[in-house]
Motif scaffolding. Structure first.
Motif, PDB file in Angstrom:
ATOM      1  N   PHE A  60       7.682   4.284  -2.195  1.00 35.12           N
ATOM      2  CA  PHE A  60       8.577   5.423  -2.032  1.00 35.12           C
ATOM      3  C   PHE A  60       9.751   5.290  -2.988  1.00 35.12           C
ATOM      4  O   PHE A  60      10.141   4.199  -3.385  1.00 35.12           O
ATOM      5  CB  PHE A  60       9.138   5.469  -0.599  1.00 35.12           C
TER       6      PHE A  60
ATOM      7  N   ASN B  31       6.220  -1.183   1.045  1.00 38.04           N
ATOM      8  CA  ASN B  31       6.007  -1.801   2.367  1.00 38.04           C
ATOM      9  C   ASN B  31       5.766  -3.294   2.199  1.00 38.04           C
ATOM     10  O   ASN B  31       5.294  -3.763   1.162  1.00 38.04           O
ATOM     11  CB  ASN B  31       4.870  -1.137   3.140  1.00 38.04           C
TER      12      ASN B  31
ATOM     13  N   GLN C 282       0.805  -1.223   0.000  1.00 38.54           N
ATOM     14  CA  GLN C 282       0.000   0.000   0.000  1.00 38.54           C
ATOM     15  C   GLN C 282       0.838   1.273   0.000  1.00 38.54           C
ATOM     16  O   GLN C 282       0.300   2.353  -0.231  1.00 38.54           O
ATOM     17  CB  GLN C 282      -0.905   0.005   1.240  1.00 38.54           C
ATOM     18  N   SER C 283       2.100   1.153   0.314  1.00 37.87           N
ATOM     19  CA  SER C 283       2.939   2.344   0.414  1.00 37.87           C
ATOM     20  C   SER C 283       4.159   2.184  -0.467  1.00 37.87           C
ATOM     21  O   SER C 283       4.799   1.130  -0.457  1.00 37.87           O
ATOM     22  CB  SER C 283       3.361   2.576   1.865  1.00 37.87           C
TER      23      SER C 283
ATOM     24  N   ALA D  81       3.165  -7.446   5.667  1.00 34.96           N
ATOM     25  CA  ALA D  81       2.403  -7.038   6.833  1.00 34.96           C
ATOM     26  C   ALA D  81       3.267  -6.125   7.665  1.00 34.96           C
ATOM     27  O   ALA D  81       4.485  -6.130   7.564  1.00 34.96           O
ATOM     28  CB  ALA D  81       1.984  -8.263   7.659  1.00 34.96           C
ATOM     29  N   GLY D  82       2.628  -5.332   8.472  1.00 36.55           N
ATOM     30  CA  GLY D  82       3.382  -4.482   9.367  1.00 36.55           C
ATOM     31  C   GLY D  82       4.005  -3.290   8.673  1.00 36.55           C
ATOM     32  O   GLY D  82       3.577  -2.885   7.589  1.00 36.55           O
ATOM     33  N   ASN D  83       5.002  -2.742   9.321  1.00 40.48           N
ATOM     34  CA  ASN D  83       5.572  -1.493   8.860  1.00 40.48           C
ATOM     35  C   ASN D  83       6.952  -1.629   8.233  1.00 40.48           C
ATOM     36  O   ASN D  83       7.622  -0.639   8.011  1.00 40.48           O
ATOM     37  CB  ASN D  83       5.650  -0.519  10.036  1.00 40.48           C
TER      38      ASN D  83
END
Lengths: 110, 117
Positions: free
Chosen positions: A34, A91, A31-32, A94-96
């Protein structure tokens, strides 16, 4: 297959050129997104986040294609100071945690 | 603007020794991440902490442990060091996104270069 893949380059371009980097990611749930740049033996520095609608920051334009799981970075009017390794970052499952692509090395020549 | 602070910047240890790396996140950031970058490799996620609790765990060896303290600084403890542990260790910090909503931008410190001889 790596989770995030980039063409390692190097891309050798003259000052003032336009250069484009591509990146693919394997996890459709990501979802993220960069772009970071990393100079030799230094820390990754955030260049820009990448949004579904595409976004621009000065000479830099990032695009995201979720259907193709593809991210791009366009650099216009290249400067000598743009010489660095550009990291596509996504990302994890799961998680960050962040997962880094192998990086694309850019060398801008006078 | 204040950045992530890491100490020490350089560390030389012998095999089987222990090392402690410290990280001070950007003020008001509540999440800290540790990454390891070997020569010619991508940064690899080790572990993260949110509000002093372990949040996510990556490829961190059992010989390593970490914690986040009440002032939000974090320490990475490495024991029984091996030659293969020689690498750049980065700490990053961010605000935490709501779980399942992706991640916020992470800002990296200058790293600690660990050399094991």
């Amino acid at each position: 297959r790596k989770e995030v893949e980039q063409d390692p380059g190097p891309f050798n371009v003259p000052e003032g050129a336009t250069v484009a980097f591509n990146c693919t990611y394997s996890n459709s749930a990501s979802q993220s997104f960069f772009w970071y740049r990393q100079d030799c033996r230094k820390e990754p520095k955030l260049l820009m986040s990448v949004y579904s609608s595409g976004n621009e920051d000065g000479r830099f334009t990032a695009q995201l294609n979720r259907a193709s799981q593809y991210i791009s970075l366009l650099i216009r009017d290249s400067k000598l100071s743009d010489s660095a390794t550009y990291l596509c970052v996504v990302n994890g499952v799961a998680g960050n945690m962040l997962t880094f692509g192998g990086g694309t090395r850019l060398m801008v020549k006078p | 603007a204040a950045g992530v602070i890491q100490s020490p910047r350089h560390l030389i240890k012998e095999k089987r020794e222990t090392a402690t790396l410290k990280c001070y996140p950007i003020p008001r950031h509540d999440t800290v991440y540790w990454y390891q970058q070997g020569p010619g490799q991508d940064p690899q996620f080790l572990i993260s902490f949110y509000e002093k609790m372990q949040s996510d765990k990556g490829s961190i060896p059992d010989r390593f442990s970490a914690q986040q303290f009440s002032d939000y600084h974090s320490e990475l403890n490495m024991s029984s060091l091996e030659l293969g542990d020689s690498a750049l260790y980065f700490c990053a910090s961010s605000f935490r996104h709501q779980y399942g909503q992706g991640v916020r931008e992470q800002y990296f410190g200058p790293g600690t270069r660990l050399t094991v001889t």
